[in-house]
Design an enzyme around this catalytic site. Structure first.
Site, PDB file in Angstrom:
ATOM      1  N   GLN A 177      13.646  -0.656  -7.111  1.00  0.00           N
ATOM      2  CA  GLN A 177      13.670  -1.914  -6.348  1.00  0.00           C
ATOM      3  C   GLN A 177      15.118  -2.322  -6.059  1.00  0.00           C
ATOM      4  O   GLN A 177      15.973  -2.270  -6.949  1.00  0.00           O
ATOM      5  CB  GLN A 177      12.969  -3.033  -7.143  1.00  0.00           C
ATOM      6  CG  GLN A 177      12.836  -4.326  -6.351  1.00  0.00           C
ATOM      7  CD  GLN A 177      12.042  -5.408  -7.104  1.00  0.00           C
ATOM      8  OE1 GLN A 177      11.753  -5.273  -8.289  1.00  0.00           O
ATOM      9  NE2 GLN A 177      11.721  -6.479  -6.396  1.00  0.00           N
ATOM     10  N   HIS A 232       7.644  -7.064  -2.434  1.00  0.00           N
ATOM     11  CA  HIS A 232       7.268  -6.560  -1.116  1.00  0.00           C
ATOM     12  C   HIS A 232       6.482  -5.268  -1.249  1.00  0.00           C
ATOM     13  O   HIS A 232       6.677  -4.498  -2.192  1.00  0.00           O
ATOM     14  CB  HIS A 232       8.513  -6.330  -0.245  1.00  0.00           C
ATOM     15  CG  HIS A 232       9.577  -5.527  -0.911  1.00  0.00           C
ATOM     16  ND1 HIS A 232      10.454  -6.067  -1.818  1.00  0.00           N
ATOM     17  CD2 HIS A 232       9.900  -4.215  -0.814  1.00  0.00           C
ATOM     18  CE1 HIS A 232      11.281  -5.128  -2.254  1.00  0.00           C
ATOM     19  NE2 HIS A 232      10.957  -3.979  -1.655  1.00  0.00           N
TER      20      HIS A 232
HETATM   21  P1  5GP Z   1      13.047  -1.890  -2.339  1.00  0.00           P
HETATM   22  O1  5GP Z   1      14.077  -0.860  -2.647  1.00  0.00           O
HETATM   23  O2  5GP Z   1      13.460  -3.187  -2.958  1.00  0.00           O
HETATM   24  O3  5GP Z   1      11.641  -1.490  -2.645  1.00  0.00           O
HETATM   25  O4  5GP Z   1      13.045  -2.031  -0.782  1.00  0.00           O
HETATM   26  C1  5GP Z   1      13.828  -2.914  -0.068  1.00  0.00           C
HETATM   27  C2  5GP Z   1      13.685  -2.524   1.367  1.00  0.00           C
HETATM   28  O5  5GP Z   1      14.205  -3.579   2.133  1.00  0.00           O
HETATM   29  C3  5GP Z   1      14.443  -1.246   1.750  1.00  0.00           C
HETATM   30  O6  5GP Z   1      13.533  -0.314   2.297  1.00  0.00           O
HETATM   31  C4  5GP Z   1      15.466  -1.729   2.763  1.00  0.00           C
HETATM   32  O7  5GP Z   1      15.633  -0.823   3.820  1.00  0.00           O
HETATM   33  C5  5GP Z   1      14.880  -3.044   3.239  1.00  0.00           C
HETATM   34  N1  5GP Z   1      15.860  -4.049   3.613  1.00  0.00           N
HETATM   35  C6  5GP Z   1      17.014  -4.354   2.964  1.00  0.00           C
HETATM   36  N2  5GP Z   1      17.660  -5.369   3.590  1.00  0.00           N
HETATM   37  C7  5GP Z   1      16.889  -5.708   4.655  1.00  0.00           C
HETATM   38  C8  5GP Z   1      17.028  -6.679   5.697  1.00  0.00           C
HETATM   39  O8  5GP Z   1      17.987  -7.453   5.749  1.00  0.00           O
HETATM   40  N3  5GP Z   1      16.046  -6.721   6.623  1.00  0.00           N
HETATM   41  C9  5GP Z   1      14.952  -5.890   6.588  1.00  0.00           C
HETATM   42  N4  5GP Z   1      14.050  -6.022   7.559  1.00  0.00           N
HETATM   43  N5  5GP Z   1      14.804  -4.957   5.625  1.00  0.00           N
HETATM   44  C10 5GP Z   1      15.747  -4.871   4.663  1.00  0.00           C
END
Ligand code: 5GP
Length: 140
Positions: free
Chosen positions: A96, A102
């Site tokens: 994460q 999400h």
């Molecule tokens: P995690 O690693 O927390 O599961 O996923 C976070 C996701 O958020 C990643 O796939 C990354 O590309 C996306 N993400 C990070 N910053 C932003 C942003 O400012 N806008 C959007 N739409 N996605 C984001």
């Protein structure tokens, strides 16, 4: 650790940062991942403040997973992938990087591996066009 009200998804929810919106309702918001791992990579988040799966009350979690299923249906219709991956990470050790709960909705294709997680920004015009394609499938 407590919820950080300045994480990027909280800022998107408050309208302080832009996003390519796909769907919204009373409890959830869905928008294109800014660094898509395949074309059509979409995120679904609850409006409620929750760092991860463990912090979200069950009734809002229900609304969030139902919205995820709805968005996944539309992504599948829009991109016709043979597979759709739903992913959700809890804690940095699990991968994460944004600490607002999400669900990732990621189209998958036979023999095609994912691009690196959160590595390469997508083209904004392409993301806008993909959001439009998914929105069109949510309306039917
Ligand atoms: P995690 O690693 O927390 O599961 O996923 C976070 C996701 O958020 C990643 O796939 C990354 O590309 C996306 N993400 C990070 N910053 C932003 C942003 O400012 N806008 C959007 N739409 N996605 C984001």
């Amino acid at each position: 650790m407590s919820y950080d009200r300045n994480n990027v998804f909280a800022r998107i929810l408050r309208g302080e940062l832009p996003c390519h919106k796909v769907h919204e309702d009373e409890h959830t918001l869905a928008f294109m991942d800014i660094m898509p791992q395949t074309p059509g990579h979409t995120l679904v988040i609850p409006r409620a403040e929750a760092r991860d799966l463990f912090e979200l009350p069950a009734e809002v979690l229900t609304a969030t997973i139902v919205a995820t299923q709805r968005v996944a249906h539309a992504v599948r219709q829009a991109f016709s992938p043979p597979g759709v991956m739903i992913a959700q990470f809890n804690g940095a050790a699990a991968g994460q990087t944004v600490f607002h709960l999400h669900f990732h909705v990621i189209p998958r294709y036979d023999g095609e591996s994912l691009t690196l997680h959160g590595a390469k920004p997508g083209d904004s015009q392409v993301l806008a066009a993909h959001a439009e394609r998914i929105r069109a499938c949510l309306q039917v």
